[in-house]
Design an enzyme around this catalytic site. Structure first.
Site, mmCIF file in Angstrom:
data_model
loop_
_atom_site.group_PDB
_atom_site.id
_atom_site.type_symbol
_atom_site.label_atom_id
_atom_site.label_comp_id
_atom_site.label_asym_id
_atom_site.label_seq_id
_atom_site.Cartn_x
_atom_site.Cartn_y
_atom_site.Cartn_z
ATOM 1 N N CYS A 95 -17.259 8.503 1.776
ATOM 2 C CA CYS A 95 -15.785 7.998 1.623
ATOM 3 C C CYS A 95 -14.452 8.909 2.993
ATOM 4 O O CYS A 95 -14.580 8.934 3.699
ATOM 5 C CB CYS A 95 -15.128 6.409 1.332
ATOM 6 S SG CYS A 95 -14.675 5.316 1.544
ATOM 7 N N ARG A 132 -10.315 -5.401 4.872
ATOM 8 C CA ARG A 132 -11.362 -4.885 4.375
ATOM 9 C C ARG A 132 -12.159 -4.666 4.890
ATOM 10 O O ARG A 132 -13.277 -5.631 4.244
ATOM 11 C CB ARG A 132 -10.997 -4.305 2.542
ATOM 12 C CG ARG A 132 -10.611 -3.071 2.453
ATOM 13 C CD ARG A 132 -9.702 -3.052 1.207
ATOM 14 N NE ARG A 132 -9.777 -2.005 0.465
ATOM 15 C CZ ARG A 132 -9.693 -0.798 0.821
ATOM 16 N NH1 ARG A 132 -8.722 -0.134 1.805
ATOM 17 N NH2 ARG A 132 -9.604 0.478 0.164
ATOM 18 N N HIS A 197 -20.363 4.492 -1.700
ATOM 19 C CA HIS A 197 -19.751 4.429 -3.768
ATOM 20 C C HIS A 197 -20.499 4.298 -4.107
ATOM 21 O O HIS A 197 -21.813 3.843 -3.777
ATOM 22 C CB HIS A 197 -18.299 4.129 -4.104
ATOM 23 C CG HIS A 197 -17.250 4.340 -2.837
ATOM 24 N ND1 HIS A 197 -16.341 5.699 -3.401
ATOM 25 C CD2 HIS A 197 -16.240 4.119 -2.182
ATOM 26 C CE1 HIS A 197 -15.271 5.633 -2.646
ATOM 27 N NE2 HIS A 197 -15.528 4.354 -1.182
#
Ligand code: GLN
Length: 247
Positions: A95, A132, A197
């Site tokens: 990320c 998001r 993640h």
């Protein structure tokens, strides 16, 4: 055989269980009798720690931490990291780390954070009305296109790859690099950038082994075959996510 894992900025860049990736690397190396250890590398540390690592891991962060780390990497460590990556030292960059090893990251306030320009990519933070990019994801990794890997993403940045890189995966479910072109992450030499993640490596042991094998082969300058390990629980965890999202 031994393996030194250079964990970059664990105090600043480690969100959503990223540290689980380091645990997975240690576990899968040690289960095969390989003496694996961790070298932590952060702002106060000297640059020679970078030269001692056989494999790198760097997790994600929010914009504030990214600014601090970007400043430190640009000062000196980045030059050594670039040399190591170009030499083929494998690494996993999640990320925020994946973002600023690229050309630049444009924050939501329009501020340009210069990247290290190691990977041919750039990232633009989502505009006010854009949501998001959050949730579980499923993708086919480039080195085993028939396999389905799972991850969890949570980012605002939209990353676009240039010609010098190839995608790490093809999205089956989720957003990936930008929610538009169906790509997830990138590969350059033996480095992998990813939005997963979750953490990524405990759920996808084939990738853990890919990194360990590449690192050992480069270090010991010969072909190395890792012995098989049982992946019953990893497969079950992955199957559960895939069932929930796709099957
Ligand atoms: N700040 C970056 C973004 O929101 C990275 C976030 C992260 O590493 N999870 O896109």
């Amino acid at each position: 055989m031994n393996l030194k894992i250079g964990w970059l900025y664990p105090d600043l860049m480690s969100t959503y269980g990223d540290r689980g990736n380091v645990i997975a690397l240690l576990y899968r190396a040690r289960s095969r009798g390989i003496g694996a250890t961790v070298i932590t590398i952060s702002v106060a540390d000297s640059v020679d720690k970078i030269n001692r690592a056989d494999l790198f891991f760097m997790g994600g962060a929010q914009d504030l931490q990214q600014e601090i780390v970007a400043k430190d990497l640009r000062a000196e460590k980045g030059i050594f990291l670039k040399k190591a990556i170009e030499r083929g030292i494998p690494g996993l960059y999640i990320c925020g780390a994946f973002q600023f090893l690229g050309k630049y990251y444009k924050t939501s306030e329009g501020k340009i954070l210069e990247g290290l320009d190691i990977f041919d990519l750039y990232t633009q933070s989502g505009q006010e009305k854009e949501k998001r990019l959050v949730g579980d994801m499923v993708f086919n990794p480039f080195f085993a296109p028939d396999k389905r890997f799972v991850g969890f993403e949570n980012h605002n940045g939209r990353t676009y790859l240039g010609k010098g890189t190839q995608p790490f995966g093809k999205i089956l479910k989720g957003f990936g690099n930008n929610g538009k072109d169906g790509t997830e992450g990138m590969v350059y030499k033996n480095s992998i950038g990813s939005y997963s993640h979750g953490p990524l490596l405990p759920k996808n042991p084939e990738l853990t082994d890919w990194l360990v094998q590449k690192a050992l082969q480069l270090k010991y300058k010969r072909k190395i075959k890792l012995k098989n390990l049982d992946t019953k629980y990893e497969d079950l965890a992955r199957k559960t996510v895939i069932k929930k999202l796709i099957d």
